[in-house]
Design an enzyme around this catalytic site. Structure first.
Site, PDB file in Angstrom:
ATOM      1  N   ASN A  28       6.875  -4.029 -10.285  1.00 52.25           N
ATOM      2  CA  ASN A  28       5.550  -4.653 -10.237  1.00 52.25           C
ATOM      3  C   ASN A  28       4.947  -4.902 -11.629  1.00 52.25           C
ATOM      4  O   ASN A  28       4.010  -5.691 -11.779  1.00 52.25           O
ATOM      5  CB  ASN A  28       4.562  -3.832  -9.388  1.00 52.25           C
ATOM      6  CG  ASN A  28       4.842  -3.872  -7.895  1.00 52.25           C
ATOM      7  OD1 ASN A  28       4.580  -2.905  -7.171  1.00 52.25           O
ATOM      8  ND2 ASN A  28       5.368  -4.989  -7.404  1.00 52.25           N
TER       9      ASN A  28
ATOM     10  N   ILE B  37      13.856  -2.221   1.217  1.00 52.30           N
ATOM     11  CA  ILE B  37      13.420  -0.929   0.679  1.00 52.30           C
ATOM     12  C   ILE B  37      12.748  -1.083  -0.685  1.00 52.30           C
ATOM     13  O   ILE B  37      11.963  -0.225  -1.097  1.00 52.30           O
ATOM     14  CB  ILE B  37      14.644   0.042   0.595  1.00 52.30           C
ATOM     15  CG1 ILE B  37      15.330   0.180   1.980  1.00 52.30           C
ATOM     16  CG2 ILE B  37      14.259   1.399   0.063  1.00 52.30           C
ATOM     17  CD1 ILE B  37      14.458   0.737   3.082  1.00 52.30           C
TER      18      ILE B  37
ATOM     19  N   GLY C  57      -1.344  -9.503  -0.818  1.00 55.95           N
ATOM     20  CA  GLY C  57      -1.476 -10.862  -1.350  1.00 55.95           C
ATOM     21  C   GLY C  57      -1.540 -11.893  -0.231  1.00 55.95           C
ATOM     22  O   GLY C  57      -2.408 -12.775  -0.232  1.00 55.95           O
ATOM     23  N   ARG C  58      -0.626 -11.747   0.741  1.00 54.91           N
ATOM     24  CA  ARG C  58      -0.604 -12.706   1.862  1.00 54.91           C
ATOM     25  C   ARG C  58      -1.867 -12.594   2.713  1.00 54.91           C
ATOM     26  O   ARG C  58      -2.388 -13.573   3.207  1.00 54.91           O
ATOM     27  CB  ARG C  58       0.655 -12.475   2.720  1.00 54.91           C
ATOM     28  CG  ARG C  58       1.896 -13.131   2.132  1.00 54.91           C
ATOM     29  CD  ARG C  58       3.146 -12.580   2.752  1.00 54.91           C
ATOM     30  NE  ARG C  58       3.491 -11.297   2.149  1.00 54.91           N
ATOM     31  CZ  ARG C  58       4.461 -10.517   2.583  1.00 54.91           C
ATOM     32  NH1 ARG C  58       5.168 -10.859   3.638  1.00 54.91           N
ATOM     33  NH2 ARG C  58       4.735  -9.393   1.960  1.00 54.91           N
TER      34      ARG C  58
ATOM     35  N   ASP D 235       2.692  -3.065   1.976  1.00 55.14           N
ATOM     36  CA  ASP D 235       2.973  -4.427   1.521  1.00 55.14           C
ATOM     37  C   ASP D 235       2.156  -5.467   2.284  1.00 55.14           C
ATOM     38  O   ASP D 235       1.823  -5.265   3.449  1.00 55.14           O
ATOM     39  CB  ASP D 235       4.480  -4.705   1.692  1.00 55.14           C
ATOM     40  CG  ASP D 235       4.943  -5.911   0.892  1.00 55.14           C
ATOM     41  OD1 ASP D 235       4.234  -6.314  -0.054  1.00 55.14           O
ATOM     42  OD2 ASP D 235       6.018  -6.465   1.210  1.00 55.14           O
ATOM     43  N   GLY D 236       1.845  -6.563   1.619  1.00 55.03           N
ATOM     44  CA  GLY D 236       1.190  -7.694   2.281  1.00 55.03           C
ATOM     45  C   GLY D 236      -0.246  -7.963   1.860  1.00 55.03           C
ATOM     46  O   GLY D 236      -0.912  -8.811   2.461  1.00 55.03           O
TER      47      GLY D 236
HETATM   48  C1  IPE Z   1       7.008  -3.030  -2.902  1.00 55.47           C
HETATM   49  O1  IPE Z   1       6.334  -4.211  -2.619  1.00 55.47           O
HETATM   50  C2  IPE Z   1       6.228  -2.217  -3.868  1.00 55.47           C
HETATM   51  C3  IPE Z   1       4.971  -1.659  -3.366  1.00 55.47           C
HETATM   52  C4  IPE Z   1       4.519  -1.736  -2.147  1.00 55.47           C
HETATM   53  C5  IPE Z   1       4.182  -0.953  -4.331  1.00 55.47           C
HETATM   54  P1  IPE Z   1       6.689  -5.579  -3.373  1.00 55.47           P
HETATM   55  O2  IPE Z   1       5.821  -6.606  -2.767  1.00 55.47           O
HETATM   56  O3  IPE Z   1       6.599  -5.376  -4.821  1.00 55.47           O
HETATM   57  O4  IPE Z   1       8.207  -5.763  -2.959  1.00 55.47           O
HETATM   58  P2  IPE Z   1       9.141  -7.048  -2.980  1.00 55.47           P
HETATM   59  O5  IPE Z   1       9.089  -7.606  -4.357  1.00 55.47           O
HETATM   60  O6  IPE Z   1       8.610  -8.009  -1.966  1.00 55.47           O
HETATM   61  O7  IPE Z   1      10.478  -6.534  -2.602  1.00 55.47           O
HETATM   62  C1  IPE Z   2       1.400  -4.766  -1.820  1.00 55.20           C
HETATM   63  O1  IPE Z   2       0.997  -6.060  -1.553  1.00 55.20           O
HETATM   64  C2  IPE Z   2       0.727  -4.182  -3.044  1.00 55.20           C
HETATM   65  C3  IPE Z   2       1.606  -4.001  -4.202  1.00 55.20           C
HETATM   66  C4  IPE Z   2       2.867  -4.297  -4.269  1.00 55.20           C
HETATM   67  C5  IPE Z   2       0.995  -3.464  -5.393  1.00 55.20           C
HETATM   68  P1  IPE Z   2       1.581  -7.323  -2.334  1.00 55.20           P
HETATM   69  O2  IPE Z   2       0.740  -7.529  -3.540  1.00 55.20           O
HETATM   70  O3  IPE Z   2       3.017  -7.152  -2.589  1.00 55.20           O
HETATM   71  O4  IPE Z   2       1.319  -8.481  -1.284  1.00 55.20           O
HETATM   72  P2  IPE Z   2       2.290  -9.651  -0.878  1.00 55.20           P
HETATM   73  O5  IPE Z   2       3.615  -9.021  -0.536  1.00 55.20           O
HETATM   74  O6  IPE Z   2       2.389 -10.554  -2.047  1.00 55.20           O
HETATM   75  O7  IPE Z   2       1.653 -10.282   0.311  1.00 55.20           O
HETATM   76 MG    MG Z   3       4.686  -7.618  -1.556  1.00 53.75          MG
END
Ligand code: IPE
Ligand code: IPE
Ligand code: MG
Length: 246
Positions: A69, A196, A24-25, A21-22
């Site tokens: 997603n 989770i 995008g940020r 995760d992360g």
């Molecule tokens: C969880 O991340 C799903 C994956 C890492 C593929 P998200 O970024 O989708 O989760 P939430 O929405 O913050 O809980």
């Molecule tokens: C995880 O990074 C990748 C997927 C969920 C596909 P995010 O896209 O959720 O990034 P943030 O949480 O927005 O930073």
């Molecule tokens: Mg995320």
């Protein structure tokens, strides 16, 4: 001494699962579009796959795309799917060279045809590999998985293939997408979120949870070693007392 040298090879987790995760940020911090974060996230995938195989982890499961997603903007979903196809194409040789078997869990039929096809080609061509199983969770949701399991078992009960009285944990395990995998020992989530997000709810019943604020594209082999060292310091009691263990 390097971090890697501090890992006790006799106490390795049999199954590591990671909520990556992360992305995008990470991109936003750099003033870039989210897609840039996803692209850079693939480097971190390579890091953890290589590091896991090197130290002798047998099962690594990566949460790449959740059932939730699909609700992201269409363009972002398209970018993620394209990236998946290109990464699979690019990484097939690395998987072969490192004797890694690719597997996938999730509602795979909902994936675009191109992704499904590419995925199956890589799964097929790596199926004899046995150093480590790398499982991608794609269009994966734990509730969907459990629901699917309940449906499959119900049909078998109805058709007298299984007796309702005989349903136990092992029967449930055999019907989950993760049927060939051991329970998760170590669950890692990057980005600082401590949840989770519908990942492996049944399989993490006794997993050690490890949360780090590192954003996924910044995650390296060293970060994985740190998580494993922390895991090895925990006392896993499984309901018993500390005295019973020693
Ligand atoms: C969880 O991340 C799903 C994956 C890492 C593929 P998200 O970024 O989708 O989760 P939430 O929405 O913050 O809980
Ligand atoms: C995880 O990074 C990748 C997927 C969920 C596909 P995010 O896209 O959720 O990034 P943030 O949480 O927005 O930073
Ligand atoms: Mg995320």
């Amino acid at each position: 001494m390097s971090l890697k040298a501090n890992i006790l090879t006799k106490m390795l987790p049999k199954h590591i699962a990671i909520i990556m995760d992360g992305n995008g940020r990470w991109a936003k911090q750099k003033g870039m579009l989210r897609a840039f974060g996803h692209e850079n996230g693939t480097k971190a995938v390579r890091e953890v796959v290589e590091a896991s195989a090197e130290i002798g982890i047998k099962n690594l499961t990566l949460y790449a795309f959740s059932t939730e997603n699909w609700n992201r903007p269409k363009l972002e979903v398209q970018t993620l799917m394209k990236l998946l196809v290109s990464s699979l194409k690019k990484e097939i040789n690395t998987l072969q060279d490192n004797n890694i078997k690719l597997s996938a869990i999730g509602n795979l039929k909902t994936l675009p045809k191109k992704v499904y096809k590419e995925l199956h080609e890589v799964i097929e061509s790596t199926k004899a590999n046995n150093r480590m199983t790398l499982t991608l969770a794609l269009s994966y949701g734990s509730r969907e998985e459990i629901l699917n399991t309940v449906k499959e078992i119900s049909i078998k009960v109805k058709n007298n293939i299984i007796s309702a009285k005989k349903i136990d944990e092992s029967i449930i395990n055999e019907h989950l997408y993760t049927q060939n995998l051991p329970d998760v020992d170590l669950l890692i989530r990057t980005s600082g979120e401590q949840r989770i997000s519908n990942f492996l709810l049944w399989q993490i019943a006794y997993a050690e949870l490890y949360f780090t604020s590192t954003l996924w594209p910044d995650f390296t082999k060293q970060h994985l070693y740190e998580a494993i060292i922390e895991y090895q310091k925990r006392e896993r009691r499984f309901g018993k007392t500390s005295e019973q263990l020693s």
